[in-house]
Every structure is written in structure tokens, then in C-alpha cells.
Design an enzyme around this catalytic site. Structure first.
Site, PDB file in Angstrom:
ATOM      1  N   LYS A 226      -1.666  -5.313   5.615  1.00 56.18           N
ATOM      2  CA  LYS A 226      -1.169  -3.983   5.948  1.00 56.18           C
ATOM      3  C   LYS A 226      -0.078  -3.533   4.974  1.00 56.18           C
ATOM      4  O   LYS A 226       0.193  -2.358   4.822  1.00 56.18           O
ATOM      5  CB  LYS A 226      -0.561  -4.018   7.360  1.00 56.18           C
ATOM      6  CG  LYS A 226      -1.542  -4.371   8.456  1.00 56.18           C
ATOM      7  CD  LYS A 226      -0.766  -4.412   9.797  1.00 56.18           C
ATOM      8  CE  LYS A 226      -1.653  -4.925  10.901  1.00 56.18           C
ATOM      9  NZ  LYS A 226      -0.862  -5.094  12.162  1.00 56.18           N
ATOM     10  N   GLY A 227       0.561  -4.479   4.309  1.00 57.72           N
ATOM     11  CA  GLY A 227       1.802  -4.189   3.601  1.00 57.72           C
ATOM     12  C   GLY A 227       1.700  -3.181   2.473  1.00 57.72           C
ATOM     13  O   GLY A 227       2.679  -2.511   2.155  1.00 57.72           O
TER      14      GLY A 227
ATOM     15  N   GLU B 156      -1.317  -4.689  -4.238  1.00 64.80           N
ATOM     16  CA  GLU B 156      -0.575  -5.574  -3.317  1.00 64.80           C
ATOM     17  C   GLU B 156       0.827  -5.031  -3.087  1.00 64.80           C
ATOM     18  O   GLU B 156       1.408  -4.404  -3.973  1.00 64.80           O
ATOM     19  CB  GLU B 156      -0.426  -6.959  -3.960  1.00 64.80           C
ATOM     20  CG  GLU B 156      -1.532  -7.930  -3.595  1.00 64.80           C
ATOM     21  CD  GLU B 156      -1.076  -8.899  -2.508  1.00 64.80           C
ATOM     22  OE1 GLU B 156      -0.383  -8.470  -1.563  1.00 64.80           O
ATOM     23  OE2 GLU B 156      -1.415 -10.070  -2.622  1.00 64.80           O
ATOM     24  N   ASP B 157       1.394  -5.341  -1.944  1.00 63.76           N
ATOM     25  CA  ASP B 157       2.774  -4.931  -1.667  1.00 63.76           C
ATOM     26  C   ASP B 157       3.764  -5.783  -2.466  1.00 63.76           C
ATOM     27  O   ASP B 157       4.614  -5.282  -3.173  1.00 63.76           O
ATOM     28  CB  ASP B 157       3.088  -4.992  -0.162  1.00 63.76           C
ATOM     29  CG  ASP B 157       2.702  -6.318   0.493  1.00 63.76           C
ATOM     30  OD1 ASP B 157       2.159  -7.208  -0.204  1.00 63.76           O
ATOM     31  OD2 ASP B 157       2.946  -6.475   1.699  1.00 63.76           O
TER      32      ASP B 157
ATOM     33  N   ASP C  24       4.909 -12.953  -3.695  1.00 64.14           N
ATOM     34  CA  ASP C  24       6.031 -13.828  -3.325  1.00 64.14           C
ATOM     35  C   ASP C  24       5.662 -15.226  -3.824  1.00 64.14           C
ATOM     36  O   ASP C  24       5.847 -15.533  -5.008  1.00 64.14           O
ATOM     37  CB  ASP C  24       6.173 -13.720  -1.805  1.00 64.14           C
ATOM     38  CG  ASP C  24       7.334 -14.498  -1.226  1.00 64.14           C
ATOM     39  OD1 ASP C  24       8.137 -15.037  -1.989  1.00 64.14           O
ATOM     40  OD2 ASP C  24       7.442 -14.570   0.003  1.00 64.14           O
TER      41      ASP C  24
ATOM     42  N   PHE D 257      14.309 -11.297   1.714  1.00 64.57           N
ATOM     43  CA  PHE D 257      13.207 -10.849   2.552  1.00 64.57           C
ATOM     44  C   PHE D 257      13.371  -9.344   2.730  1.00 64.57           C
ATOM     45  O   PHE D 257      14.378  -8.876   3.266  1.00 64.57           O
ATOM     46  CB  PHE D 257      13.202 -11.557   3.909  1.00 64.57           C
ATOM     47  CG  PHE D 257      11.964 -11.240   4.685  1.00 64.57           C
ATOM     48  CD1 PHE D 257      10.786 -11.931   4.439  1.00 64.57           C
ATOM     49  CD2 PHE D 257      11.956 -10.225   5.624  1.00 64.57           C
ATOM     50  CE1 PHE D 257       9.624 -11.608   5.115  1.00 64.57           C
ATOM     51  CE2 PHE D 257      10.793  -9.899   6.309  1.00 64.57           C
ATOM     52  CZ  PHE D 257       9.629 -10.595   6.049  1.00 64.57           C
ATOM     53  N   VAL D 258      12.396  -8.587   2.251  1.00 64.27           N
ATOM     54  CA  VAL D 258      12.543  -7.134   2.210  1.00 64.27           C
ATOM     55  C   VAL D 258      11.625  -6.462   3.230  1.00 64.27           C
ATOM     56  O   VAL D 258      10.590  -7.014   3.608  1.00 64.27           O
ATOM     57  CB  VAL D 258      12.267  -6.575   0.795  1.00 64.27           C
ATOM     58  CG1 VAL D 258      13.365  -6.960  -0.160  1.00 64.27           C
ATOM     59  CG2 VAL D 258      10.914  -7.040   0.261  1.00 64.27           C
TER      60      VAL D 258
ATOM     61  N   ASP E 164       7.042  -5.361   6.422  1.00 63.49           N
ATOM     62  CA  ASP E 164       7.541  -5.481   7.796  1.00 63.49           C
ATOM     63  C   ASP E 164       8.355  -6.743   8.039  1.00 63.49           C
ATOM     64  O   ASP E 164       8.260  -7.726   7.296  1.00 63.49           O
ATOM     65  CB  ASP E 164       6.363  -5.478   8.776  1.00 63.49           C
ATOM     66  CG  ASP E 164       5.607  -6.803   8.756  1.00 63.49           C
ATOM     67  OD1 ASP E 164       5.210  -7.243   7.658  1.00 63.49           O
ATOM     68  OD2 ASP E 164       5.436  -7.417   9.825  1.00 63.49           O
TER      69      ASP E 164
ATOM     70  N   ARG F 165       7.949  -0.890   8.773  1.00 64.53           N
ATOM     71  CA  ARG F 165       6.985  -0.485   7.731  1.00 64.53           C
ATOM     72  C   ARG F 165       7.161   0.979   7.351  1.00 64.53           C
ATOM     73  O   ARG F 165       6.822   1.389   6.257  1.00 64.53           O
ATOM     74  CB  ARG F 165       5.546  -0.683   8.221  1.00 64.53           C
ATOM     75  CG  ARG F 165       5.114  -2.128   8.374  1.00 64.53           C
ATOM     76  CD  ARG F 165       3.597  -2.195   8.529  1.00 64.53           C
ATOM     77  NE  ARG F 165       3.143  -3.446   9.093  1.00 64.53           N
ATOM     78  CZ  ARG F 165       2.933  -4.566   8.405  1.00 64.53           C
ATOM     79  NH1 ARG F 165       3.133  -4.588   7.103  1.00 64.53           N
ATOM     80  NH2 ARG F 165       2.507  -5.653   9.005  1.00 64.53           N
TER      81      ARG F 165
END
Ligand code: IMP
Length: 182
Positions: free
Chosen positions: A45-46, A101-102, A105, A155-156, A162, A168
Site C-alpha cells: 500500500k505504501g 516503491e515507497d 529499507d 522509521f518514517v 504508515d 498514510r
């Protein structure tokens, strides 16, 4: 997971910086693809916000696909396993595929998807664009072909990303101090 309030979130990248950079990346893609047709894959979903803003600024003939992968579950660190919640794709053989992609990582999700596409289709090209590149956390040997911003080990949330399903819809990218997250 701990409750986090909007007041706990600090702005990392502002709405105007995101808008400007997404347009810049779209212009680079427009130039690199030089009018060739592209199949853009939104990794839900990101990447929903980034994807919709990016494709609106792309000017080549374009089709869109939507898949859903999950690796975090209810946590702020990768499980190391990718759950392909929905990975139905049409035949991509002969196509220019652009994965959107969001955030990269650990890179485990991106590696999974790149391997999946390479195993199943003989694409004309496969490129990969990420909103955020968290290079410092990388385990898998993958690097986005394009990214908007490099970030350090935070962590963003926001702009699609989210924390346990929340935040979001923020127009900016923000972070909470580690002491607030578990
Ligand atoms: P990776 O497999 O570790 O590269 O991360 C895959 C997915 O985890 C990303 O597509 C995000 O959906 C999620 N993720 C990784 N880092 C963050 C973060 O800082 N905030 C929110 N989601 C994240």
C-alpha cells in the site's frame, strides 16, 4: 504497538519538497524512456501517493498495474519475509517495466519483486524507482535505479507510509523519535 499521535510526528520532508522532487524524477524518466511505452507497477500500500503523483507527470504511453506485498506486518522493522498478498500481473514479456516503491529499507521486498519478474517474464527493461532510499539499512544487494530522497535510519510515516496502518494520508514525510516507537 504503542499509540503515536500526530503531535509526536516531526516533519522530515515537506509537502513542497516532495512535489518538486517527484516532478524532477518524472522529468528524468520522461527523458530516459524517450516516448517508449511503460508498464508502471504500484507496490501497495505504501507507494500509493508517490505512484499517483509520479504517473500524472509521466508523458509516455503508460499502463498501470497494482500489486500488494507486505513485509512489516505490525512492526517497525522488516520480518525478513515477503508476503505476496496479491501479485497478479499480466504478461510483461517485451515490456518496459517500471516498479514504483515507497521505500527501500533492507531491500528484501525489492529483491523479491525483481527476482519474481526476472523469473516469470522476459521484459524489454526492468527499472525500479523509489520515493525513499534508506541505504544504511540495506541487507539485500539491490539499489533503486532512481530515488527521490535518501534518508538515514529513521522509521518514517506519511505520504503513503504508515505506522500500524496510520498516517498514510499525511502530505509530508515525518518521523517520531525512537523512544516513542517500540
Ligand atoms: P524492505 O523490504 O525492508 O526494503 O522494506 C519493505 C517495506 O517495508 C517498504 O515497502 C515499506 O512499506 C515498509 N517500510 C520500510 N521502512 C519503513 C519506514 O521507515 N516506514 C514505514 N514503512 C517502512
Amino acid at each position: 504497538m504503542k499509540d503515536v499521535n500526530l503531535s509526536d510526528i516531526n516533519v522530515l520532508i515537506s509537502e513542497s519538497d516532495i512535489n518538486e522532487r517527484v516532478k524532477q524524477i518524472a522529468n528524468i524518466l520522461n527523458s530516459d524512456y524517450n516516448g517508449e511505452e511503460v508498464c508502471a507497477i504500484c507496490v501497495l500500500k505504501g507507494s500509493v501517493m508517490f505512484f499517483t503523483d509520479l504517473v500524472r507527470n509521466l508523458n509516455m504511453p503508460l499502463t498501470m498495474e497494482f500489486i500488494r506485498l507486505s513485509s512489516y506486518g505490525h512492526s517497525t522493522s522488516s520480518s525478513g519475509m515477503v508476503n505476496a498478498v496479491d501479485i497478479k500481473l499480466p504478461d510483461l514479456t517485451g515490456k518496459n517495466v517500471l516498479i514504483v516503491e515507497d521505500i527501500v529499507d533492507t531491500g528484501i521486498t525489492a529483491k523479491f519483486l525483481l527476482d519474481y519478474i526476472a523469473m516469470n517474464f522476459k521484459t524489454k527493461s526492468t527499472k525500479f524507482v523509489a520515493l525513499l532510499d534508506k541505504k544504511i539499512a540495506r541487507c539485500a544487494d539491490v539499489h533503486p535505479d532512481y530515488y527521490c530522497f535518501e534518508i538515514d535510519d529513521k522509521f518514517v510515516v506519511g505520504y503513503g507510509l504508515d505506522y500500524d496502518g496510520h498516517f498514510r494520508n499525511l502530505k509530508f514525510i515525518g518521523y517520531a523519535d525512537k523512544s516513542i516507537l517500540q
